[in-house]
Scaffold this motif. Structure first.
Motif, PDB file in Angstrom:
ATOM      1  N   SER A   1     -73.879  19.465   1.485  1.00 42.32           N
ATOM      2  CA  SER A   1     -72.743  19.014   2.294  1.00 42.32           C
ATOM      3  C   SER A   1     -73.115  18.817   3.765  1.00 42.32           C
ATOM      4  N   ARG A   2     -74.153  19.508   4.224  1.00 39.91           N
ATOM      5  CA  ARG A   2     -74.504  19.454   5.644  1.00 39.91           C
ATOM      6  C   ARG A   2     -75.595  18.437   5.966  1.00 39.91           C
ATOM      7  N   MET A   3     -76.452  18.166   4.991  1.00 40.11           N
ATOM      8  CA  MET A   3     -77.556  17.240   5.262  1.00 40.11           C
ATOM      9  C   MET A   3     -77.043  15.804   5.295  1.00 40.11           C
ATOM     10  N   PRO A   4     -77.647  14.942   6.098  1.00 43.19           N
ATOM     11  CA  PRO A   4     -77.225  13.528   6.165  1.00 43.19           C
ATOM     12  C   PRO A   4     -77.362  12.859   4.802  1.00 43.19           C
ATOM     13  N   GLN A   5     -76.242  12.399   4.234  1.00 41.94           N
ATOM     14  CA  GLN A   5     -76.262  11.894   2.872  1.00 41.94           C
ATOM     15  C   GLN A   5     -76.936  10.539   2.747  1.00 41.94           C
ATOM     16  N   GLY A   6     -77.119   9.844   3.830  1.00 40.75           N
ATOM     17  CA  GLY A   6     -77.861   8.596   3.750  1.00 40.75           C
ATOM     18  C   GLY A   6     -79.341   8.819   3.563  1.00 40.75           C
ATOM     19  N   ASP A   7     -79.802  10.024   3.900  1.00 40.77           N
ATOM     20  CA  ASP A   7     -81.228  10.337   3.806  1.00 40.77           C
ATOM     21  C   ASP A   7     -81.531  11.329   2.690  1.00 40.77           C
ATOM     22  N   PHE A   8     -80.673  12.318   2.513  1.00 44.33           N
ATOM     23  CA  PHE A   8     -80.876  13.317   1.468  1.00 44.33           C
ATOM     24  C   PHE A   8     -79.994  12.992   0.270  1.00 44.33           C
ATOM     25  N   VAL A   9     -80.604  13.030  -0.908  1.00 37.23           N
ATOM     26  CA  VAL A   9     -79.882  12.711  -2.136  1.00 37.23           C
ATOM     27  C   VAL A   9     -80.174  13.801  -3.167  1.00 37.23           C
ATOM     28  N   ARG A  10     -79.163  14.148  -3.943  1.00 32.86           N
ATOM     29  CA  ARG A  10     -79.327  15.165  -4.983  1.00 32.86           C
ATOM     30  C   ARG A  10     -80.054  14.530  -6.167  1.00 32.86           C
ATOM     31  N   ALA A  11     -81.281  14.972  -6.424  1.00 34.46           N
ATOM     32  CA  ALA A  11     -82.069  14.412  -7.519  1.00 34.46           C
ATOM     33  C   ALA A  11     -81.939  15.227  -8.797  1.00 34.46           C
ATOM     34  N   HIS A  12     -81.521  16.462  -8.661  1.00 30.31           N
ATOM     35  CA  HIS A  12     -81.454  17.395  -9.779  1.00 30.31           C
ATOM     36  C   HIS A  12     -80.500  18.495  -9.340  1.00 30.31           C
ATOM     37  N   ARG A  13     -79.982  19.239 -10.293  1.00 30.24           N
ATOM     38  CA  ARG A  13     -79.058  20.303  -9.874  1.00 30.24           C
ATOM     39  C   ARG A  13     -79.737  21.322  -8.957  1.00 30.24           C
ATOM     40  N   SER A  14     -81.087  21.373  -8.986  1.00 32.63           N
ATOM     41  CA  SER A  14     -81.818  22.338  -8.158  1.00 32.63           C
ATOM     42  C   SER A  14     -82.523  21.712  -6.969  1.00 32.63           C
ATOM     43  N   TYR A  15     -82.433  20.381  -6.799  1.00 34.85           N
ATOM     44  CA  TYR A  15     -83.209  19.730  -5.750  1.00 34.85           C
ATOM     45  C   TYR A  15     -82.397  18.713  -4.949  1.00 34.85           C
ATOM     46  N   LEU A  16     -82.591  18.771  -3.624  1.00 33.81           N
ATOM     47  CA  LEU A  16     -82.200  17.697  -2.712  1.00 33.81           C
ATOM     48  C   LEU A  16     -83.491  17.094  -2.175  1.00 33.81           C
ATOM     49  N   VAL A  17     -83.598  15.772  -2.159  1.00 28.07           N
ATOM     50  CA  VAL A  17     -84.833  15.155  -1.663  1.00 28.07           C
ATOM     51  C   VAL A  17     -84.521  14.241  -0.487  1.00 28.07           C
ATOM     52  N   ASN A  18     -85.467  14.188   0.440  1.00 31.26           N
ATOM     53  CA  ASN A  18     -85.379  13.298   1.594  1.00 31.26           C
ATOM     54  C   ASN A  18     -86.084  11.992   1.206  1.00 31.26           C
ATOM     55  N   ARG A  19     -85.310  10.934   1.090  1.00 30.83           N
ATOM     56  CA  ARG A  19     -85.873   9.672   0.606  1.00 30.83           C
ATOM     57  C   ARG A  19     -86.994   9.154   1.513  1.00 30.83           C
ATOM     58  N   ARG A  20     -87.005   9.558   2.785  1.00 31.83           N
ATOM     59  CA  ARG A  20     -88.026   9.103   3.722  1.00 31.83           C
ATOM     60  C   ARG A  20     -89.403   9.697   3.417  1.00 31.83           C
ATOM     61  N   HIS A  21     -89.436  10.775   2.626  1.00 30.77           N
ATOM     62  CA  HIS A  21     -90.710  11.410   2.291  1.00 30.77           C
ATOM     63  C   HIS A  21     -91.195  11.047   0.884  1.00 30.77           C
ATOM     64  N   VAL A  22     -90.372  10.327   0.129  1.00 32.68           N
ATOM     65  CA  VAL A  22     -90.764   9.951  -1.232  1.00 32.68           C
ATOM     66  C   VAL A  22     -91.835   8.866  -1.158  1.00 32.68           C
ATOM     67  N   THR A  23     -92.991   9.117  -1.783  1.00 29.93           N
ATOM     68  CA  THR A  23     -94.092   8.144  -1.751  1.00 29.93           C
ATOM     69  C   THR A  23     -94.230   7.373  -3.060  1.00 29.93           C
ATOM     70  N   GLY A  24     -93.524   7.797  -4.104  1.00 31.03           N
ATOM     71  CA  GLY A  24     -93.598   7.099  -5.382  1.00 31.03           C
ATOM     72  C   GLY A  24     -92.477   7.529  -6.296  1.00 31.03           C
ATOM     73  N   PHE A  25     -92.165   6.671  -7.260  1.00 32.08           N
ATOM     74  CA  PHE A  25     -91.108   6.975  -8.225  1.00 32.08           C
ATOM     75  C   PHE A  25     -91.551   6.497  -9.605  1.00 32.08           C
ATOM     76  N   GLU A  26     -91.271   7.301 -10.617  1.00 34.76           N
ATOM     77  CA  GLU A  26     -91.627   6.927 -11.988  1.00 34.76           C
ATOM     78  C   GLU A  26     -90.427   7.135 -12.901  1.00 34.76           C
ATOM     79  N   ARG A  27     -90.075   6.089 -13.666  1.00 33.73           N
ATOM     80  CA  ARG A  27     -88.978   6.167 -14.633  1.00 33.73           C
ATOM     81  C   ARG A  27     -89.509   6.692 -15.961  1.00 33.73           C
ATOM     82  N   LYS A  28     -88.835   7.676 -16.551  1.00 37.96           N
ATOM     83  CA  LYS A  28     -89.201   8.220 -17.858  1.00 37.96           C
ATOM     84  C   LYS A  28     -87.960   8.219 -18.736  1.00 37.96           C
TER      85      LYS A  28
END
Length: 365
Positions: free
Chosen positions: A305-332
């Motif tokens: 609720s506090r992190m900027p939602q344009g940058d941080f996104v909930r990727a999993h019930r246990s993880y929030l990720v900063n999209r600016r630090h993501v270097t790769g993505f893989e679909r499974k």
């Protein structure tokens, strides 16, 4: 054996009933896995009533379209038991796919449960016929079971491989086809013989009138569910925001937010833009910064609720990720992985099926 035919209009009406109930039930559960447990149970219960009731209604309307040279009707208690069995089996199948990690095996299991429930409901309902008796062939029963399981599994695989609108439409067609085909395969292997008391009194309401009433009831109930519980089409922006919605607080800018962490008995503050991901750790969280793992007193819900939602996104019930630090993505299949090659302490983060669309959107995919 008695000769029999079917009322063509009621045959088409039964297929329409199966499609309407199938679309309603499958649409009601779209996005249900992301709901709180209480709301998810309600959505599954409504879907079970719609799907299970649709299975029974299709069968009942088609049976009311059966035309024999003698009068006949159905025992009310036996008919009720067949309807309740259809709702129960469908409810169990929906619980399998909406509670717990959804895997291909669980989807197949759900399809098998419904596939067994359809012919079970059919033959229990048929046993309630009065003034004549159905006689079954082994080939007819075996064929109905095999086709029912195969088509039901296929319908579930289509619907739950990806929870998108086109999958629901295709799954509805598969569900309707399964119920409709199984009924008439079973009927092709069934004969009828007259019982004693053929001259006895028949039902107070004619079969045609009863079929009309059941069809109308299904469409009215499904329509009510569609209006109150289904979000099949995307809502217009104006409808979501509303003309009188109070202004919402603006999110804090990423470069101005400080996130607390504790180390050696002291509380420090980390610039939010440096944080690559936040992981839930009980009632607290762990911050991943470069090669460091830092203890944060915030819970994952507070961090979200506090992190900027344009940058941080909930990727999993246990993880929030900063999209600016993501270097790769893989679909499974229906999940994914975010890679953080420049963050040695983290490496990668799983993306759950329920969060996959949000993460892909945040990454511009």
């Amino acid at each position: 054996m008695l000769d029999y035919t079917h009322d063509t209009a009621l045959v088409f009406a039964s297929f329409a009933v199966a499609l309407m109930a199938g679309f309603t039930g499958l649409s009601l559960t779209r996005g249900a896995s992301e709901l709180p447990v209480g709301q998810r149970k309600l959505a599954v219960a409504m879907a079970a009533v719609s799907l299970g009731g649709g299975i029974w209604s299709m069968h009942f309307v088609a049976m009311l379209g059966l035309q024999l040279p003698i009068p006949f009707y159905y025992d009310a208690l036996t008919t009720l038991i067949s309807a309740l069995l259809a709702v129960l089996m469908t409810g169990v199948a929906l619980l399998v796919v909406h509670f717990g990690t959804r895997t291909r095996g669980r989807i197949v299991l759900a399809g098998v449960i419904v596939g067994l429930g359809i012919p079970a409901m059919h033959y229990i309902g048929m046993s309630g016929m009065q003034l004549c008796r159905p006689v079954y062939s082994v080939a007819g029963v075996a064929g109905a079971l095999l086709v029912s399981v195969a088509l039901s599994v296929l319908a579930f695989l289509i619907t739950y491989s990806r929870r998108e609108r086109q999958n629901i439409v295709l799954g509805t067609a598969g569900f309707g086809l399964a119920v409709f085909t199984v009924h008439f395969i079973a009927m092709a292997g069934t004969g009828f013989v007259a019982q004693g008391g053929v001259s006895g009194a028949g039902p107070v309401i004619s079969n045609s009138a009863l079929a009309f009433g059941v069809t109308m009831a299904v469409f009215l109930i499904s329509g009510a569910f569609l209006l109150t519980g289904v979000t099949f089409l995307p809502a217009p922006v104006a409808a979501v925001q509303g003309p009188h919605k109070p202004p919402q607080p603006q999110p804090v800018a990423l470069n101005s937010l400080k996130v607390p962490y504790e180390k050696d008995g002291r509380t420090y503050f980390m610039d939010a833009f440096r944080i690559a991901a936040i992981q839930a750790e009980g009632h607290y969280t762990v911050l991943y910064v470069d090669d460091q793992k830092l203890f944060c007193p915030w819970a994952i819900a507070a961090a979200e609720s506090r992190m900027p939602q344009g940058d941080f996104v909930r990727a999993h019930r246990s993880y929030l990720v900063n999209r600016r630090h993501v270097t790769g993505f893989e679909r499974k299949k229906d999940t994914g992985i975010c890679y953080f090659d420049t963050v040695p302490a983290l490496g990668k983060v799983p993306v759950s099926r329920a969060r996959l669309g949000h993460v892909r959107e945040a990454l511009g995919l």
